[in-house]
Scaffold this active site. Structure first.
Site, PDB file in Angstrom:
ATOM      1  N   GLY A 169      -4.861   0.242  -5.332  1.00  0.00           N
ATOM      2  CA  GLY A 169      -5.265  -1.071  -4.825  1.00  0.00           C
ATOM      3  C   GLY A 169      -5.851  -1.897  -5.948  1.00  0.00           C
ATOM      4  O   GLY A 169      -6.115  -1.373  -7.016  1.00  0.00           O
ATOM      5  N   THR A 170      -6.060  -3.168  -5.699  1.00  0.00           N
ATOM      6  CA  THR A 170      -6.534  -3.972  -6.826  1.00  0.00           C
ATOM      7  C   THR A 170      -7.727  -4.868  -6.533  1.00  0.00           C
ATOM      8  O   THR A 170      -8.848  -4.428  -6.691  1.00  0.00           O
ATOM      9  CB  THR A 170      -5.396  -4.806  -7.419  1.00  0.00           C
ATOM     10  OG1 THR A 170      -4.668  -5.342  -6.336  1.00  0.00           O
ATOM     11  CG2 THR A 170      -4.520  -3.969  -8.274  1.00  0.00           C
TER      12      THR A 170
END
Lengths: 266, 261
Positions: free
Chosen positions: B67-68
């Site tokens: 995820g970011t």
């Protein structure tokens, strides 16, 4: 010579701790990590062991589509060693675990079988302990945890768990190899995932349809037809997917149905 | 050749299924005693996992989800009507290598009644360990009959993760690869005192700009507002739509049309 001495000597060669303390510290840390990873006492045999590979990529792809009161799970039946070599044309990669839970996997078949056995045992124990069948949500969480328990030696599989939940609705849970779980309306995994998902995005999720296009409701017939089409498309363009499609259809209140279709003969 | 892979005495015993199976596998792990099985032969877990599931491995479809962009900020209410509190905003993209494996991930995970954690880095790592902290918080509250403080929970989290130092876990709370862009927006527009509307739109705007410039972020923008009394979840907003909204707001044309004056 100990690790420390070795690391210190390596460091001392490069940096002057007095004038460049930060650089020296950094060099020390890298040298130390390096020494820890590859200590000089490690013999040839041990280095050989480092390349030990317990996994084999056995290809194949699988997908699942959930509807209002059904779920359609499909996978191809080809097993390959590596990318090229076909070793079996009739492998079952869909494992019905109970009347309303279906596990489907792509990747290493050995790990898939182990995973199935683990889940089956858990389901059996649950039935014994609680005198009821496990719901698909519970089973999904259970699978996620069991995948994560193998965080440092993961199962080499892309799993999808599908089934009918306690409200009679279709449910699809998708995972990564270490159990990142997400409930989705449709999902695919395996080698042809990047081909299957855009197709389903367009036809089931209606994400990429242009405005004004007809958006038919997802019925069981439509879902099965779409999934069949998706696999025909993949068999044309993806080498580890082929031979035949195995469809498993679970409907609320009905027993699980199997269906097999031939794909291209190459 | 590789040494024993199973215990000698286990080899010939068969269970009811007619196959060998480790009976302990179905026991729920006892916390405090459970250790993650490591690869055999003294292989380093980090190197092993990287070799078989990393970007250079042959399994392109089996990479872990990452995820970011996630962000959170505190603000004070501007007027009487506003409540103030904390805004937590995230995007919803999970990428496995270069493939976007999901565009609808919920990256705001509940930790307790009044706490959330956001996930960036390894998605599975975050989900699993947030659950662990969640469990700890629940048990703490039952045992101590008072709510756990955020610092206590985060200390516990940090301690647990430190135990796995060097083994390749990747859990980042409140940052990620798109965070640089998000920080840019936050630093420019953040004020200590804001109305609720303003704060939420700032959160969304920061996420939108991060998703615009960072290929690893995208999808919808989920938002949680933690007020002194409760936690409000807002439905996701498509960042692509947000981009047009914000462009309208500042009166910018999306397409660049050079004019001859």
């Amino acid at each position: 010579m100990s690790f420390y001495q070795f690391a210190l000597i390596q460091m001392a060669l490069k940096y002057d701790a007095k004038h460049d303390p930060l650089g020296a510290m950094r060099a020390f840390k890298t040298a130390f990590a390096d020494v820890e990873e590859n200590p000089d006492w490690r013999s040839r045999r041990l280095i050989e062991r480092q390349r030990w590979n317990p996994y084999s990529m056995e290809g194949g792809s699988t997908c699942a589509v959930a509807g209002d009161n059904f779920v359609v799970v499909a996978s191809d039946t080809r097993m390959t060693a590596g990318e090229i070599n076909v070793i079996n044309r009739e492998v079952d990669k869909i494992h019905p675990l109970s009347d309303n839970i279906v596990l489907t996997t792509a990747g290493f078949h050995g790990d898939a079988l182990q995973m199935r056995k683990l889940l089956e045992t858990h389901l059996h124990k649950y039935r014994f302990d609680y005198r009821s069948n496990m719901t698909v949500d519970l089973c999904a969480e259970l699978l996620a945890r069991n995948l994560y328990y193998r965080r440092f030696f993961p199962y080499y599989t892309g799993a999808i768990l599908a089934g009918i939940d306690e409200h009679g609705k279709g449910a699809v849970f998708s995972y990564d190899p270490i159990g990142c779980i997400e409930r989705l309306p449709y999902s695919a995994s395996g080698a042809a995932e990047p081909m299957l998902v855009p197709f389903l995005d367009c036809q089931v999720g209606h994400v990429t349809l242009s405005e004004g296009t007809e958006r038919p409701k997802l019925t069981l017939e439509r879902a099965t037809a779409l999934v069949r089409d998706a696999f025909r498309g993949c068999a044309e363009r993806e080498i580890t997917t082929g031979d035949s499609i195995h469809l498993v259809i679970a409907e609320a209140g009905k027993p699980i149905r199997h269906e097999r279709r031939k794909l291209r003969e190459d | 050749m590789w040494g024993l892979t199973c215990r000698e005495d286990e080899r010939d015993t068969e269970d009811a299924l007619g196959e060998t199976f480790d009976a302990t596998a179905i026991e729920a792990p006892v916390s405090g005693q459970f250790t993650f099985p490591n690869p055999p032969l003294g292989l380093q877990p980090k190197g092993f996992v990287n070799a078989h599931f990393g970007p250079d491995s042959s399994a392109k479809s089996l990479q872990f989800r990452k995820g970011t962009t996630t962000l959170a900020f505190v603000y004070e209410p501007l007027t009487e009507k506003d409540v103030g509190g904390i805004i937590v905003a995230v995007d919803s993209r999970a990428s496995a290598g270069e493939y976007i494996s999901s565009k609808s991930v919920m990256k705001i995970l509940d930790v307790s009644e009044h706490m959330v954690a956001t996930m960036a880095g390894g998605a599975a790592d975050c989900q699993f360990w947030c659950r662990t902290v969640n469990k700890y918080c629940n048990l703490f509250e039952l045992r101590e009959r008072s709510t756990i403080t955020v610092s206590a929970a985060s200390k516990y989290f940090a301690n647990v993760l430190y135990g796995y130092k060097g083994q390749g876990l990747s859990v980042v709370c409140s940052v990620g690869s798109g965070s640089l862009n998000a920080y840019g927006i936050l630093d420019t527009y953040y004020k200590p005192k804001m109305s609720d509307e303003e704060a939420m739109s700032l959160g969304r705007r920061a996420i939108m700009h991060a998703t615009y410039r960072d290929a690893g972020s995208g999808g919808v923008c989920n938002l949680v507002h933690i007020t002194p009394t409760k936690k409000i979840r807002y439905p996701g907003v498509d960042v692509s739509k947000l981009w047009y909204e914000f462009a309208d707001e500042i009166g910018r044309d999306i397409a660049y049309n050079p004019r001859d004056d």
